[in-house]
Motif scaffolding. Sequence first.
Motif, PDB file in Angstrom:
ATOM      1  N   ILE A  71     -16.979  -4.101   8.266  1.00  0.00           N
ATOM      2  CA  ILE A  71     -16.962  -4.570   9.657  1.00  0.00           C
ATOM      3  C   ILE A  71     -18.307  -5.256   9.874  1.00  0.00           C
ATOM      4  O   ILE A  71     -19.360  -4.613   9.840  1.00  0.00           O
ATOM      5  CB  ILE A  71     -16.835  -3.377  10.652  1.00  0.00           C
ATOM      6  N   GLY A  72     -18.254  -6.566  10.020  1.00  0.00           N
ATOM      7  CA  GLY A  72     -19.496  -7.326  10.169  1.00  0.00           C
ATOM      8  C   GLY A  72     -19.388  -8.260  11.357  1.00  0.00           C
ATOM      9  O   GLY A  72     -18.526  -8.093  12.217  1.00  0.00           O
ATOM     10  N   GLY A  73     -20.244  -9.279  11.345  1.00  0.00           N
ATOM     11  CA  GLY A  73     -20.225 -10.261  12.434  1.00  0.00           C
ATOM     12  C   GLY A  73     -21.641 -10.618  12.836  1.00  0.00           C
ATOM     13  O   GLY A  73     -22.547  -9.790  12.738  1.00  0.00           O
ATOM     14  N   GLY A  74     -21.803 -11.881  13.189  1.00  0.00           N
ATOM     15  CA  GLY A  74     -23.107 -12.345  13.669  1.00  0.00           C
ATOM     16  C   GLY A  74     -24.204 -12.254  12.625  1.00  0.00           C
ATOM     17  O   GLY A  74     -25.376 -12.135  12.948  1.00  0.00           O
ATOM     18  N   GLY A  75     -23.816 -12.277  11.352  1.00  0.00           N
ATOM     19  CA  GLY A  75     -24.806 -12.236  10.266  1.00  0.00           C
ATOM     20  C   GLY A  75     -25.228 -10.823   9.892  1.00  0.00           C
ATOM     21  O   GLY A  75     -25.970 -10.638   8.921  1.00  0.00           O
ATOM     22  N   SER A 113     -12.966  -6.869   1.668  1.00  0.00           N
ATOM     23  CA  SER A 113     -12.265  -7.482   2.802  1.00  0.00           C
ATOM     24  C   SER A 113     -13.192  -7.359   4.017  1.00  0.00           C
ATOM     25  O   SER A 113     -13.999  -6.435   4.096  1.00  0.00           O
ATOM     26  CB  SER A 113     -10.912  -6.814   3.054  1.00  0.00           C
ATOM     27  N   LEU A 114     -13.089  -8.344   4.913  1.00  0.00           N
ATOM     28  CA  LEU A 114     -13.999  -8.393   6.060  1.00  0.00           C
ATOM     29  C   LEU A 114     -13.191  -8.657   7.321  1.00  0.00           C
ATOM     30  O   LEU A 114     -12.337  -9.534   7.348  1.00  0.00           O
ATOM     31  CB  LEU A 114     -15.004  -9.538   5.856  1.00  0.00           C
ATOM     32  N   GLY A 115     -13.485  -7.891   8.362  1.00  0.00           N
ATOM     33  CA  GLY A 115     -12.817  -8.231   9.614  1.00  0.00           C
ATOM     34  C   GLY A 115     -12.600  -7.032  10.505  1.00  0.00           C
ATOM     35  O   GLY A 115     -12.769  -5.906  10.098  1.00  0.00           O
ATOM     36  N   VAL A 116     -12.338  -7.351  11.709  1.00  0.00           N
ATOM     37  CA  VAL A 116     -12.054  -8.664  12.278  1.00  0.00           C
ATOM     38  C   VAL A 116     -13.380  -9.361  12.598  1.00  0.00           C
ATOM     39  O   VAL A 116     -14.288  -8.745  13.163  1.00  0.00           O
ATOM     40  CB  VAL A 116     -11.232  -8.524  13.576  1.00  0.00           C
ATOM     41  N   VAL A 117     -13.482 -10.634  12.217  1.00  0.00           N
ATOM     42  CA  VAL A 117     -14.646 -11.444  12.601  1.00  0.00           C
ATOM     43  C   VAL A 117     -14.155 -12.724  13.261  1.00  0.00           C
ATOM     44  O   VAL A 117     -13.010 -13.135  13.041  1.00  0.00           O
ATOM     45  CB  VAL A 117     -15.519 -11.845  11.379  1.00  0.00           C
ATOM     46  N   ASN A 118     -15.043 -13.326  14.017  1.00  0.00           N
ATOM     47  CA  ASN A 118     -14.679 -14.603  14.642  1.00  0.00           C
ATOM     48  C   ASN A 118     -14.670 -15.723  13.616  1.00  0.00           C
ATOM     49  O   ASN A 118     -15.508 -15.743  12.711  1.00  0.00           O
ATOM     50  CB  ASN A 118     -15.701 -14.968  15.726  1.00  0.00           C
TER      51      ASN A 118
END
Length: 423
Positions: free
Chosen positions: A273-277, A294-299
Amino acid sequence: MGKTIQLNNLSFAYNERQILKALNLVIGRKTFLSIIGPNGSGKTTLLKNIARNLKPTDGGILIDQRALETYGSAELAREMAVVHQQTDIGAAFTVHDVVMMGRNPHLTRFQQEDAHDRQIADQAMQWTSVDHLEERLINEISGGERQRVMIAKALAQEPTLLLLDEPTSFLDIHHQIEILELLKKLNQEKGISVIAVIHDLNLAARYSQEVLLLHQGKVLALGATEKVMTAANLEQAYHMEMMIDRNAYTGSLQVCPVSLRQRKSRTQCIHVIGGGGMGKEVIQRLHQDGWQVSLGVVNKGDSDAELATRLGMTIIEEEPFSDIQATTLHSAAIAANKAMAVILTSIPIGRGNLANIQMVMEQQKSGKTVIHYNTYLPHVDFDYVKGEGARLLEEMALAGMESTNDLDQLMAQLEAMAHEAEA
Ligand SMILES: Nc1ncnc2c1ncn2[C@@H]1O[C@H](COP(=O)(O)OP(=O)(O)OP(=O)(O)O)[C@@H](O)[C@H]1O
């Protein structure tokens, strides 16, 4: 202008040591070809064979369908100019004298150079920015200046083929670009074939039309730059992990040597779970350590998503500036279900991505290992949902969610889990 070069079964050995091994290839007319490859792969040896400084031990070379050995030396020098790596020239010569030597193949034995020859030499000195050094002695100028003088001498030869061994190795960044721009111009506008050994993979990618990748005296790949300079080819040649990207400004390929470590290949997946770097560090490390990710949910367009895309990972994306849709969240939950563990990175928690945290919580309740890579700085607010994000994290911590800010420790824990699962 330009000439084709054909190598037929070309082999070369120093004493008994085989260096070039039965090379068969054709280098097209009017090309700008970079020869790349690791130290000792045979680049200089190949260039010297083409330049007739070394004689093949087997096979042969054709220049425009004609055997190289049938050319007279002045005749060959009118076709081909060579700039070697280190050139030692006697002390008594000025820069002007040296560049003028480039005109020798065009003069008969007792013929003096005339105004036309001087004009060509002057032009060559201007192109390579050494005209101001004209009266200086060749052994009293810098290594980079001498290199540019040797290129000027080669240009004064007015060749159709220009061979250069690491032409930019002694040059500062300004002169590197200046010389490569000049070579590109000569290639495009005058149709001169340029064949250059270039160590800097990014310069090779930026300037060459074609690339020859040598590995242990054999051709690993030859062809259009984009086809040859792939991560797989470069990893095989240089024995390290590479990433190929595109420079946002020049648009040319950009090679990033990532790590000397050979990537392991694992079958287990980790969901991030990531996002915004905030996921970048973890994503890179998981990739290096060979995990499926796998990554998400990201924009869409998020920098973590861009990195994961380049690394060929599975990404569950949502349109920017909108709430996470139920179907998108469901896809992320499926990916997390399949994973050996879920890593929650230190993302800012807002209305848009609160659902991610709720999804992770559900995963934890169903028995999935959830690890918080906690790099939140104290006193820096990460909760934009009036404490709801912080509350959920606290609840998960109480329910046994592990937390670490040590990436090595996190990787060691995943390794141990995989080990346990296999046992
Ligand atoms: N004069 C020589 N006598 C014996 N062996 C040599 C000689 N010159 C080079 N070699 C050997 O031949 C092999 C290929 O050398 P070459 O200089 O062609 O490689 P290269 O790809 O140009 O390397 P680098 O990137 O280090 O310049 C190397 O193992 C080198 O040690």
